[in-house]
Design a protein around this motif. Sequence first.
Motif, PDB file in Angstrom:
ATOM      1  N   CYS A 279       3.456 -22.971  46.805  1.00  0.00           N
ATOM      2  CA  CYS A 279       3.883 -22.440  45.507  1.00  0.00           C
ATOM      3  C   CYS A 279       3.464 -23.357  44.364  1.00  0.00           C
ATOM      4  O   CYS A 279       3.150 -22.897  43.272  1.00  0.00           O
ATOM      5  N   ALA A 280       3.450 -24.681  44.626  1.00  0.00           N
ATOM      6  CA  ALA A 280       3.021 -25.683  43.641  1.00  0.00           C
ATOM      7  C   ALA A 280       3.817 -25.610  42.340  1.00  0.00           C
ATOM      8  O   ALA A 280       3.273 -25.791  41.250  1.00  0.00           O
ATOM      9  N   GLY A 281       5.117 -25.354  42.454  1.00  0.00           N
ATOM     10  CA  GLY A 281       5.927 -25.277  41.241  1.00  0.00           C
ATOM     11  C   GLY A 281       5.486 -24.149  40.339  1.00  0.00           C
ATOM     12  O   GLY A 281       5.485 -24.276  39.110  1.00  0.00           O
ATOM     13  N   ILE A 282       5.111 -23.031  40.935  1.00  0.00           N
ATOM     14  CA  ILE A 282       4.514 -21.861  40.270  1.00  0.00           C
ATOM     15  C   ILE A 282       3.192 -22.263  39.606  1.00  0.00           C
ATOM     16  O   ILE A 282       3.023 -22.199  38.385  1.00  0.00           O
ATOM     17  N   ALA A 283       2.262 -22.713  40.433  1.00  0.00           N
ATOM     18  CA  ALA A 283       0.888 -23.033  40.026  1.00  0.00           C
ATOM     19  C   ALA A 283       0.788 -24.223  39.080  1.00  0.00           C
ATOM     20  O   ALA A 283      -0.193 -24.360  38.356  1.00  0.00           O
ATOM     21  N   VAL A 284       1.783 -25.101  39.115  1.00  0.00           N
ATOM     22  CA  VAL A 284       1.803 -26.255  38.207  1.00  0.00           C
ATOM     23  C   VAL A 284       1.245 -27.511  38.871  1.00  0.00           C
ATOM     24  O   VAL A 284       0.375 -28.186  38.317  1.00  0.00           O
ATOM     25  N   PHE A 285       1.747 -27.840  40.056  1.00  0.00           N
ATOM     26  CA  PHE A 285       1.440 -29.147  40.638  1.00  0.00           C
ATOM     27  C   PHE A 285       0.104 -29.127  41.376  1.00  0.00           C
ATOM     28  O   PHE A 285       0.033 -29.203  42.610  1.00  0.00           O
ATOM     29  N   ALA A 286      -0.971 -29.048  40.608  1.00  0.00           N
ATOM     30  CA  ALA A 286      -2.313 -28.875  41.165  1.00  0.00           C
ATOM     31  C   ALA A 286      -2.756 -30.038  42.031  1.00  0.00           C
ATOM     32  O   ALA A 286      -3.501 -29.855  42.998  1.00  0.00           O
ATOM     33  N   LEU A 287      -2.328 -31.239  41.712  1.00  0.00           N
ATOM     34  CA  LEU A 287      -2.804 -32.443  42.396  1.00  0.00           C
ATOM     35  C   LEU A 287      -1.921 -32.855  43.559  1.00  0.00           C
ATOM     36  O   LEU A 287      -2.138 -33.911  44.158  1.00  0.00           O
ATOM     37  N   GLY A 288      -0.940 -32.019  43.892  1.00  0.00           N
ATOM     38  CA  GLY A 288      -0.024 -32.391  44.952  1.00  0.00           C
ATOM     39  C   GLY A 288       0.958 -33.450  44.470  1.00  0.00           C
ATOM     40  O   GLY A 288       0.911 -33.908  43.322  1.00  0.00           O
ATOM     41  N   TYR A 289       1.839 -33.830  45.357  1.00  0.00           N
ATOM     42  CA  TYR A 289       2.917 -34.739  44.987  1.00  0.00           C
ATOM     43  C   TYR A 289       2.551 -36.188  45.289  1.00  0.00           C
ATOM     44  O   TYR A 289       1.855 -36.482  46.250  1.00  0.00           O
ATOM     45  N   LYS A 290       3.008 -37.068  44.422  1.00  0.00           N
ATOM     46  CA  LYS A 290       2.816 -38.510  44.569  1.00  0.00           C
ATOM     47  C   LYS A 290       1.344 -38.901  44.488  1.00  0.00           C
ATOM     48  O   LYS A 290       0.882 -39.792  45.195  1.00  0.00           O
TER      49      LYS A 290
ATOM     50  N   MET B 238      -7.840 -19.020  23.748  1.00  0.00           N
ATOM     51  CA  MET B 238      -7.433 -19.197  25.138  1.00  0.00           C
ATOM     52  C   MET B 238      -6.105 -19.941  25.178  1.00  0.00           C
ATOM     53  O   MET B 238      -5.894 -20.878  24.404  1.00  0.00           O
ATOM     54  N   THR B 239      -5.225 -19.520  26.090  1.00  0.00           N
ATOM     55  CA  THR B 239      -3.975 -20.237  26.288  1.00  0.00           C
ATOM     56  C   THR B 239      -3.986 -20.906  27.662  1.00  0.00           C
ATOM     57  O   THR B 239      -4.468 -20.346  28.638  1.00  0.00           O
ATOM     58  N   VAL B 240      -3.433 -22.119  27.710  1.00  0.00           N
ATOM     59  CA  VAL B 240      -3.434 -22.942  28.921  1.00  0.00           C
ATOM     60  C   VAL B 240      -2.077 -23.627  29.038  1.00  0.00           C
ATOM     61  O   VAL B 240      -1.432 -23.911  28.027  1.00  0.00           O
ATOM     62  N   ALA B 241      -1.637 -23.890  30.259  1.00  0.00           N
ATOM     63  CA  ALA B 241      -0.430 -24.698  30.494  1.00  0.00           C
ATOM     64  C   ALA B 241      -0.389 -25.058  31.978  1.00  0.00           C
ATOM     65  O   ALA B 241      -1.416 -25.425  32.541  1.00  0.00           O
ATOM     66  N   LYS B 242       0.772 -24.945  32.596  1.00  0.00           N
ATOM     67  CA  LYS B 242       0.983 -25.201  34.024  1.00  0.00           C
ATOM     68  C   LYS B 242       0.235 -26.443  34.511  1.00  0.00           C
ATOM     69  O   LYS B 242       0.652 -27.552  34.260  1.00  0.00           O
ATOM     70  N   ALA B 243      -0.902 -26.287  35.202  1.00  0.00           N
ATOM     71  CA  ALA B 243      -1.592 -27.429  35.806  1.00  0.00           C
ATOM     72  C   ALA B 243      -2.194 -28.386  34.786  1.00  0.00           C
ATOM     73  O   ALA B 243      -2.647 -29.469  35.157  1.00  0.00           O
ATOM     74  N   LEU B 244      -2.200 -28.029  33.516  1.00  0.00           N
ATOM     75  CA  LEU B 244      -2.725 -28.940  32.495  1.00  0.00           C
ATOM     76  C   LEU B 244      -1.984 -30.267  32.511  1.00  0.00           C
ATOM     77  O   LEU B 244      -2.589 -31.324  32.307  1.00  0.00           O
ATOM     78  N   GLY B 245      -0.680 -30.229  32.752  1.00  0.00           N
ATOM     79  CA  GLY B 245       0.111 -31.458  32.780  1.00  0.00           C
ATOM     80  C   GLY B 245       0.607 -31.834  34.152  1.00  0.00           C
ATOM     81  O   GLY B 245       1.247 -32.868  34.314  1.00  0.00           O
ATOM     82  N   CYS B 246       0.341 -30.981  35.149  1.00  0.00           N
ATOM     83  CA  CYS B 246       0.770 -31.243  36.532  1.00  0.00           C
ATOM     84  C   CYS B 246       2.224 -31.712  36.614  1.00  0.00           C
ATOM     85  O   CYS B 246       2.539 -32.706  37.257  1.00  0.00           O
ATOM     86  N   GLY B 247       3.092 -30.981  35.934  1.00  0.00           N
ATOM     87  CA  GLY B 247       4.517 -31.264  36.005  1.00  0.00           C
ATOM     88  C   GLY B 247       5.116 -31.737  34.699  1.00  0.00           C
ATOM     89  O   GLY B 247       6.311 -31.548  34.465  1.00  0.00           O
TER      90      GLY B 247
END
Length: 404
Positions: free
Chosen positions: A55-66, A258-267
Amino acid sequence: MSNTIEKLKAMPKEDAIACAEDVLLHTYNRYQIILEKGEGMYLYDSEGKKYLDFCAGIAVFALGYKNEKFNNAVKDQVDKLVHTSNYYYNFPSIAAAQKLTKAARMDRVFFTNSGTEAIEGAIKTARKYAFNKDGRTDHEIIAMNHSFHGRSMGALSVTGNPHYQEAFRPLIGGVKFADYNDLDSVKALVTDKTCAIILEPVQGEGGIYPAAEEFLKGLRVLCDEKDILLIFDEIQCGMGRTGEMFACQRYGVDPDVMTVAKALGCGLPVGAFLVKEKAASLVAGDHGSTYGGNPLVGAAANAVFDIFEEEHILDNVRETGSYLYEKLEAVAKAHEEIVDHRGVGFMQGLEFSVPVGPIVSKCIESGLILISAGADTIRFIPPLIARKEHVDQMVEILESCLKK
């Protein structure tokens, strides 16, 4: 220092959840899990149970955890400067803006705190652009049925789902809805009042529907002919999720906004709307944000772009995303209750003839975090670091739950 967190951790899980229900506004139907830490593709709850995260925090955590590089960039910035205001410049946001505009093939960017705020900025950009042309304030926007752009009043107004809207009317006026992937339905709504067309290159909440190439190209021609701004919502489908940095680049079609968010900040809470130079209609006093683009989120976004390049994230999405497609095709063919499989890269969905809520719940109980898209579709949006072995593990758990 307060020991409230430690006291909560010492409680039985059910008691800690009861504390949450006493004080939080009940706008989410949460699973009865308290997530506490993560590493790579895995999350761990307060009782030590391990979950494979698709789920990646609803497509947010693109780089995985830690991710060590990302965490160090954020920690380093915390020790320097977290926030000032937009009355001053800061180096991290300048660097992030340079990398984001280059990756998106856009000219200018405004940083927000969320995707919803990015949509608000895009709407204001379109209306100001049209106002500058003719001085009128009766302009209209064409959005798509089954779309999702957010829950603030402006973003909700261009969200093509009456269920989300009905309790909050009247919304902002001048919005019409066309059918996704139906160019004629869009053309039928265009008038001399139309100032923008907004859509997701891949619909997310609406059920994982990629745009047809001829549809996006047709919209680009139509907008050029009529001097209408074309707005692409890349909040969920952007930042590498389809195997290109932004989904529209798969089609060779650039928007005006264009609008961007979610994985842009990875959390970290950061979004943005970007514009081509011709659409840069907002000037001093037209828009603002207290937190938008502060040094902390700027450092996070800057690090994300560096890590994407250093770790060849897009290459992995293309390769492993194709493998995910093959495996989900096999799952779909093996179960008659699955009526469709669609999507691309790490944004795919299985549509069922039955409600998927119980299936998602069973998967979570079995150590696999999934999420639905509507009542009948399971969404697969893992961190962009997922490998073939993670896909195999996911499919094994999913199949076992489907058999049950």
